[in-house]
Design an enzyme around this catalytic site. Structure first.
Site, PDB file in Angstrom:
ATOM      1  CD  GLU A 200      -2.901  -0.850   2.477  1.00 51.05           C
ATOM      2  OE1 GLU A 200      -2.748   0.136   3.222  1.00 51.05           O
ATOM      3  OE2 GLU A 200      -3.726  -1.746   2.700  1.00 51.05           O
TER       4      GLU A 200
ATOM      5  CB  CYS B  15      -1.241   1.609   7.815  1.00 52.84           C
ATOM      6  SG  CYS B  15       0.165   1.148   6.833  1.00 52.84           S
TER       7      CYS B  15
END
Length: 365
Positions: free
Chosen positions: A92, A344
């Site tokens: 990511e 996250c």
């Protein structure tokens, strides 16, 4: 193939120099990547790089090794990218819009071995480190996304706070910092770059000694060892006193301000009692009191960690007030991407649960 973005400028000079090319040719190739932002080797040649240099680089390297798998865009302007690596793993990267500029949060590892009990990043154990090229390319992919939007915007800030422990990938991290700071490259100033660590004390000292100018953030998340060990198993190896000793060393060597990150978990670490303990901890070390800012982070719930809940606004305000009244510098992190997979590692975890992408080889790797 190996990413051309993985070279430092000096490394590219050395590699081409060993093959009979001058430093000038290396600088031309470097500037074509970062200033002219070419996307392929044909573009590099069109940008004026010597054809023989282009052919040599093309035979050994790739301009770009990441493939965009998924993109989520929030109403607040936050953009979360899920990139597929050449080996099939997913990582990511997040673009965040602030009043002061555009910030990108990068990932340094596939998975994470730190094992914080509240974090989506560590749901899958680390399978490997990212190369400097894979980290740098995250910035370049976001910059190219901005270029395509046509508004003349550029990445101005970097936070190394994505999936993984940056100091557990130290050599590649340091090359990455050299790449993005280079004045003839992206030229992102050291005051605009922050590296976050969960508290690897030896690496904090090494980072202090390196002379590399970048901001440091340390994930504290609890004011005492019993609580910190319960939510962050790394505290068994690096208890708070040892961690604060390494921070003192960093402050003494660099004279730079530091951020203490503190994620607020409802009825776990967000009471006034913990706030007072934290204030006393900071106040007990004069350098820390003078140079540290406590950044309070409202928790983004994660399905797999349902034992944790977000603190109420009343609890957040109360915690803030206790620190403020004790003379501790404190802020509350602004939230980004609340309408997408904000935590996250959350988007990656969701894709892997759905059978998308490659899972790490085995738990505990």
């Amino acid at each position: 193939m190996t990413s051309l973005y993985g070279f430092t400028q000096e490394g590219l000079e050395a590699w081409l120099g060993e093959r009979g090319h001058r430093k000038f040719h290396a600088m031309q190739a470097w500037e074509s990547l970062y200033r002219k932002r070419v996307r392929d080797f044909a573009g590099m040649e069109a940008a004026g790089v010597k054809p023989e240099v282009v052919r040599l680089l093309e035979a050994s390297f790739a301009i770009g090794t990441l493939e965009e798998h998924t993109r989520q865009e929030s109403v607040d302007g936050t953009v979360k990218f899920l990139f597929r690596l050449q080996d099939g793993n997913l990582i990511e990267t997040v673009l965040m819009k602030h009043k002061f500029g555009l910030s990108v949060c990068v990932t340094t590892q596939v998975g994470c071995n730190i094992g914080c009990s509240f974090c989506a990043s560590g749901l899958l154990a680390k399978s490997r480190d990212l190369t400097a090229g894979e980290i740098a390319e995250q910035i370049m992919r976001v910059q190219l996304f901005l270029d395509d939007a046509g508004h003349g915007q550029r990445v101005s800030h970097i936070v190394v706070m994505g999936i993984g422990e940056p100091f557990d990938n130290y050599a590649h991290l340091m090359d990455f910092l050299a790449i993005v700071q280079h004045p003839k490259g992206l030229a992102i100033g050291p005051r605009h770059i922050t590296v976050s660590t969960s508290g690897l004390t030896a690496k904090i000292r090494e980072f202090a000694d390196s002379g590399v100018p970048a901001n440091l953030a340390v994930s504290l998340h609890a004011p005492n060892d019993e609580l910190r060990t319960r939510i962050m198993k790394i505290n068994k190896a690096y208890p708070i006193a040892k961690l604060l000793d390494s921070i003192d060393y960093y402050l003494e060597r660099t004279r730079r301000r530091i951020t203490l990150e503190y994620i607020l978990l409802a009825d776990v670490n967000d009471r006034r009692e913990e706030a007072q303990q934290l204030a006393e901890l900071v106040r007990s070390r004069p350098q820390l009191l003078r140079l540290a800012n406590v950044n309070l982070i409202p928790y983004n719930p994660v399905d797999e960690h349902s034992q944790y809940r977000r603190s109420t606004q009343e609890a957040i305000d109360g915690f803030y007030d206790v620190l403020k009244k004790n003379g501790v510098s404190v802020s509350v992190r602004l939230e980004h991407g609340a309408d997408i997979d904000a935590a996250c590692g959350q988007l990656r975890s969701k894709q892997l649960r759905g059978g998308e992408g490659k899972e790490p080889a085995a738990a505990g790797v």
